[in-house]
Design a protein around this motif. Structure first.
Motif, PDB file in Angstrom:
ATOM      1  N   GLY A  90       0.789  -1.227   0.000  1.00 40.07           N
ATOM      2  CA  GLY A  90       0.000   0.000   0.000  1.00 40.07           C
ATOM      3  C   GLY A  90       0.820   1.275   0.000  1.00 40.07           C
ATOM      4  O   GLY A  90       0.263   2.369  -0.049  1.00 40.07           O
ATOM      5  N   PHE A  91       2.156   1.164   0.065  1.00 40.27           N
ATOM      6  CA  PHE A  91       3.043   2.323   0.008  1.00 40.27           C
ATOM      7  C   PHE A  91       3.631   2.428  -1.392  1.00 40.27           C
ATOM      8  O   PHE A  91       4.129   1.447  -1.930  1.00 40.27           O
ATOM      9  CB  PHE A  91       4.162   2.210   1.046  1.00 40.27           C
ATOM     10  N   ARG A  92       3.597   3.618  -1.946  1.00 44.70           N
ATOM     11  CA  ARG A  92       4.132   3.855  -3.286  1.00 44.70           C
ATOM     12  C   ARG A  92       5.313   4.824  -3.167  1.00 44.70           C
ATOM     13  O   ARG A  92       5.180   5.923  -2.624  1.00 44.70           O
ATOM     14  CB  ARG A  92       3.059   4.414  -4.212  1.00 44.70           C
ATOM     15  N   PHE A  93       6.477   4.412  -3.710  1.00 39.20           N
ATOM     16  CA  PHE A  93       7.700   5.203  -3.628  1.00 39.20           C
ATOM     17  C   PHE A  93       8.050   5.721  -5.027  1.00 39.20           C
ATOM     18  O   PHE A  93       8.184   4.937  -5.971  1.00 39.20           O
ATOM     19  CB  PHE A  93       8.853   4.359  -3.086  1.00 39.20           C
ATOM     20  N   PHE A  94       8.210   7.027  -5.134  1.00 39.34           N
ATOM     21  CA  PHE A  94       8.551   7.674  -6.395  1.00 39.34           C
ATOM     22  C   PHE A  94       9.913   8.354  -6.261  1.00 39.34           C
ATOM     23  O   PHE A  94      10.236   8.925  -5.222  1.00 39.34           O
ATOM     24  CB  PHE A  94       7.517   8.738  -6.770  1.00 39.34           C
ATOM     25  N   GLN A  95      10.704   8.319  -7.333  1.00 39.28           N
ATOM     26  CA  GLN A  95      11.967   9.055  -7.342  1.00 39.28           C
ATOM     27  C   GLN A  95      11.659  10.539  -7.479  1.00 39.28           C
ATOM     28  O   GLN A  95      11.058  10.977  -8.457  1.00 39.28           O
ATOM     29  CB  GLN A  95      12.849   8.596  -8.498  1.00 39.28           C
ATOM     30  N   SER A  96      12.064  11.331  -6.477  1.00 36.01           N
ATOM     31  CA  SER A  96      11.722  12.748  -6.450  1.00 36.01           C
ATOM     32  C   SER A  96      12.922  13.648  -6.678  1.00 36.01           C
ATOM     33  O   SER A  96      12.832  14.654  -7.355  1.00 36.01           O
ATOM     34  CB  SER A  96      11.063  13.090  -5.111  1.00 36.01           C
ATOM     35  N   GLY A  97      14.074  13.304  -6.098  1.00 36.85           N
ATOM     36  CA  GLY A  97      15.258  14.143  -6.234  1.00 36.85           C
ATOM     37  C   GLY A  97      16.469  13.436  -5.661  1.00 36.85           C
ATOM     38  O   GLY A  97      16.452  12.230  -5.403  1.00 36.85           O
ATOM     39  N   TYR A  98      17.534  14.209  -5.437  1.00 37.35           N
ATOM     40  CA  TYR A  98      18.756  13.627  -4.897  1.00 37.35           C
ATOM     41  C   TYR A  98      19.570  14.717  -4.215  1.00 37.35           C
ATOM     42  O   TYR A  98      19.335  15.920  -4.393  1.00 37.35           O
ATOM     43  CB  TYR A  98      19.577  12.945  -6.004  1.00 37.35           C
ATOM     44  N   ASN A  99      20.558  14.291  -3.409  1.00 35.23           N
ATOM     45  CA  ASN A  99      21.431  15.232  -2.713  1.00 35.23           C
ATOM     46  C   ASN A  99      22.470  15.799  -3.673  1.00 35.23           C
ATOM     47  O   ASN A  99      22.843  15.154  -4.661  1.00 35.23           O
ATOM     48  CB  ASN A  99      22.132  14.560  -1.533  1.00 35.23           C
ATOM     49  N   SER A 100      22.953  16.990  -3.354  1.00 35.78           N
ATOM     50  CA  SER A 100      23.883  17.677  -4.253  1.00 35.78           C
ATOM     51  C   SER A 100      25.203  16.928  -4.422  1.00 35.78           C
ATOM     52  O   SER A 100      25.862  17.052  -5.458  1.00 35.78           O
ATOM     53  CB  SER A 100      24.158  19.095  -3.734  1.00 35.78           C
ATOM     54  N   ASP A 101      25.604  16.132  -3.403  1.00 33.69           N
ATOM     55  CA  ASP A 101      26.857  15.380  -3.526  1.00 33.69           C
ATOM     56  C   ASP A 101      26.661  14.037  -4.229  1.00 33.69           C
ATOM     57  O   ASP A 101      27.608  13.241  -4.325  1.00 33.69           O
ATOM     58  CB  ASP A 101      27.489  15.168  -2.154  1.00 33.69           C
ATOM     59  N   GLU A 102      25.445  13.769  -4.685  1.00 31.65           N
ATOM     60  CA  GLU A 102      25.113  12.563  -5.454  1.00 31.65           C
ATOM     61  C   GLU A 102      25.312  11.284  -4.649  1.00 31.65           C
ATOM     62  O   GLU A 102      25.529  10.209  -5.207  1.00 31.65           O
ATOM     63  CB  GLU A 102      25.928  12.505  -6.755  1.00 31.65           C
ATOM     64  N   LYS A 103      25.214  11.387  -3.329  1.00 34.58           N
ATOM     65  CA  LYS A 103      25.358  10.219  -2.452  1.00 34.58           C
ATOM     66  C   LYS A 103      24.068   9.907  -1.687  1.00 34.58           C
ATOM     67  O   LYS A 103      24.067   9.049  -0.809  1.00 34.58           O
ATOM     68  CB  LYS A 103      26.493  10.442  -1.453  1.00 34.58           C
ATOM     69  N   GLY A 104      23.011  10.585  -2.022  1.00 32.43           N
ATOM     70  CA  GLY A 104      21.749  10.373  -1.328  1.00 32.43           C
ATOM     71  C   GLY A 104      20.570  10.589  -2.250  1.00 32.43           C
ATOM     72  O   GLY A 104      20.667  11.268  -3.282  1.00 32.43           O
ATOM     73  N   THR A 105      19.423  10.014  -1.901  1.00 33.43           N
ATOM     74  CA  THR A 105      18.226  10.116  -2.721  1.00 33.43           C
ATOM     75  C   THR A 105      17.084  10.710  -1.918  1.00 33.43           C
ATOM     76  O   THR A 105      17.071  10.637  -0.681  1.00 33.43           O
ATOM     77  CB  THR A 105      17.812   8.725  -3.261  1.00 33.43           C
ATOM     78  N   ILE A 106      16.137  11.294  -2.629  1.00 39.89           N
ATOM     79  CA  ILE A 106      14.916  11.843  -2.029  1.00 39.89           C
ATOM     80  C   ILE A 106      13.731  11.165  -2.703  1.00 39.89           C
ATOM     81  O   ILE A 106      13.584  11.236  -3.929  1.00 39.89           O
ATOM     82  CB  ILE A 106      14.836  13.366  -2.200  1.00 39.89           C
ATOM     83  N   LEU A 107      12.903  10.480  -1.920  1.00 39.73           N
ATOM     84  CA  LEU A 107      11.770   9.732  -2.444  1.00 39.73           C
ATOM     85  C   LEU A 107      10.463  10.347  -1.953  1.00 39.73           C
ATOM     86  O   LEU A 107      10.354  10.731  -0.790  1.00 39.73           O
ATOM     87  CB  LEU A 107      11.834   8.264  -2.005  1.00 39.73           C
ATOM     88  N   TYR A 108       9.505  10.431  -2.856  1.00 38.96           N
ATOM     89  CA  TYR A 108       8.149  10.832  -2.481  1.00 38.96           C
ATOM     90  C   TYR A 108       7.364   9.557  -2.173  1.00 38.96           C
ATOM     91  O   TYR A 108       7.375   8.603  -2.961  1.00 38.96           O
ATOM     92  CB  TYR A 108       7.484  11.601  -3.615  1.00 38.96           C
ATOM     93  N   VAL A 109       6.703   9.515  -1.017  1.00 47.26           N
ATOM     94  CA  VAL A 109       6.006   8.314  -0.554  1.00 47.26           C
ATOM     95  C   VAL A 109       4.538   8.640  -0.317  1.00 47.26           C
ATOM     96  O   VAL A 109       4.209   9.658   0.305  1.00 47.26           O
ATOM     97  CB  VAL A 109       6.631   7.780   0.757  1.00 47.26           C
TER      98      VAL A 109
END
Length: 464
Positions: free
Chosen positions: A400-419
């Motif tokens: 029931g949880f949907r994860f979308f790729q939303s963005g990333y950190n400026s150092d390219e070592k992290g991700t930001i997901l919309y849930v």
């Protein structure tokens, strides 16, 4: 009454309601662009009158289905087409009132089972030595309701002592100014430097303040933070971490109570924060003036003035809401009980862990512009581990949880997901879209529909 209902359940009234609905959406879009998303939500999207209007629209829609007997066998394709809108509307209602969404930020190798909500709340805690009670109030702060004097009645909040929280005033995008007043409170001005520009940070006597990610106090000794105090017209500092200045190095270690005198106008550095104190303590008052409420100056905080009523006691206070509505905490003493007030997103949990194995960013050849990016994830659910890649147009759907790729950190070592979490709402909405497609297809080929009759008439005219 019957005559009024007959007039209401007509296609003309339905068409009028649809036109009004479209106009409202256009106005809401204009408000969002001109002012802010919060203002558009407070005025239209999340307002009670807009909910009532949507209810009237769907009642009129259902009434027309019954009046024109779309539910019989001959008009089945038209009925399926129209009933799809009811499913879509119902799915939207469920999503709004029972679903939730937020943001999940992960660094490579990190796992988490919580996210930060998109909605913003007033979080009120009232505690003493033995008990602590909490209350979360969903509310939209905007320029529209800045002087609404909104009251929240919190019944039986603490041992049957009712508590009332009242918003007095809200100013979006303010600048802090200090005016000298010999009858005012005592302050020290901690001047920090950011990108070569000095910033004033006035710290009031007997208070704690977060400056550049570090907590400072003035004439209020608190273990584990950086303490300033005045003695004999001199200012002293005590810190649990190393302090550097441009003349010498001083170290303060937790529990060693190393005390140093501040040299005025001399630069100091604690971690990555550079600061100096230019003058001895000043007497005056802090005021907040609006920068410009019609534009979004995201680097400036907002100001909120409120009251707390508990029995016959009233406590007034002001506090700042920093950019992106970070949680700002204020501790108040209400008859021996400590009240903490915060505004912003809250932490939401889900029943499994998500781990970021690796974040991959690809760029156009010879350019720094990203062409695509994806997150290699692991779902850790008790003893079960599932590997999955998320990228544009490829989402993760789990329990029931949907994860979308939303963005990333400026150092390219992290991700930001919309849930988002709204299985029932999504399911009903998708059912509506399926019915919409089926209804459209049947409308093209069913002999009882007006479209088929017009097509047959056109073919006869062509043959003649």
């Amino acid at each position: 009454m019957i005559k009024t209902l007959k007039i209401f359940f007509t296609q003309k009234v339905f068409s009028l309601l649809i036109i009004i609905y479209i106009i409202l959406l256009v106005i809401a879009t204009f408000i969002e662009k001109k002012f802010s998303t919060e203002t558009a939500q407070a005025l239209i999207y999340y307002s009670k009158w807009f909910e009532f209007f949507m209810l009237i629209l769907i009642i009129n829609f259902i009434g027309n289905l019954i009046k024109y007997k779309f539910f019989n066998k001959k008009k089945l394709p038209i009925f399926i087409f129209h009933i799809s809108f009811i499913f879509i509307f119902l799915g939207g209602v469920i999503s709004r009132y029972f679903g939730y969404n937020g943001t999940l930020s992960l660094r490579e190798g990190e796992k988490s089972n919580n996210l930060i909500s998109n909605k913003k709340y007033f979080n009120i805690n009232l505690s003493d030595n033995n008990n602590c009670l909490k209350s979360n109030i969903y509310y939209i702060l905007s320029n529209f309701n800045k002087n609404s004097k909104k009251r929240f009645f919190l019944k039986n909040f603490f041992y049957k002592n009712n508590l009332i929280f009242q918003i007095e005033n809200y100013i979006k995008n303010v600048k802090e100014i200090f005016l000298v007043d010999k009858f005012g409170r005592k302050y020290i001005n901690i001047i920090t430097s950011f990108k070569g520009k000095p910033n004033n940070n006035f710290l009031k006597d007997g208070t704690i303040k977060n400056i550049g990610g570090l907590y400072f106090s003035f004439n209020k000794h608190v273990k584990g933070i950086i303490n300033f105090w005045e003695k004999g017209n001199k200012i002293y500092i005590q810190a649990p971490i190393e302090i550097f200045n441009n003349k010498k190095k001083e170290t303060g270690v937790l529990n060693h109570n190393l005390i140093s005198q501040i040299i005025l106008t001399s630069f100091y550095r604690i971690r990555n924060l550079n600061f100096f104190i230019e003058k001895s303590p000043l007497f005056g008052n802090i005021y907040y003036i609006p920068i410009n409420n019609y534009y979004n100056y995201s680097n400036y905080p907002s100001s909120l003035r409120a009251k707390i009523f508990k029995n016959k006691k009233i406590k007034k206070f002001n506090f700042l809401i920093k950019k992106n509505f970070n949680l700002i905490k204020t501790n108040l003493n209400l008859g021996g009980k400590i009240l903490s007030l915060r505004y912003g997103q809250k932490i939401l949990n889900f029943p499994f862990y998500v781990k970021l194995k690796k974040f991959i960013l690809e760029k156009y050849p010879g350019s720094s512009q990203p062409s695509s990016f994806k997150s290699q994830l692991q779902i850790i659910d008790k003893d079960k581990i599932i590997n999955y890649n998320i990228y544009m147009n490829n989402i993760l759907d789990y329990k029931g949880f949907r994860f979308f790729q939303s963005g990333y950190n400026s150092d390219e070592k992290g991700t930001i997901l919309y849930v988002s979490h709204d299985f029932i709402g999504y399911f009903i909405s998708y059912m509506g879209y399926i019915f919409l497609i089926i209804g459209m297809i049947f409308t093209f080929f069913c002999k009882e529909t007006r479209f088929y009759k017009l097509k047959s008439k056109l073919n006869r005219d062509i043959l003649i």
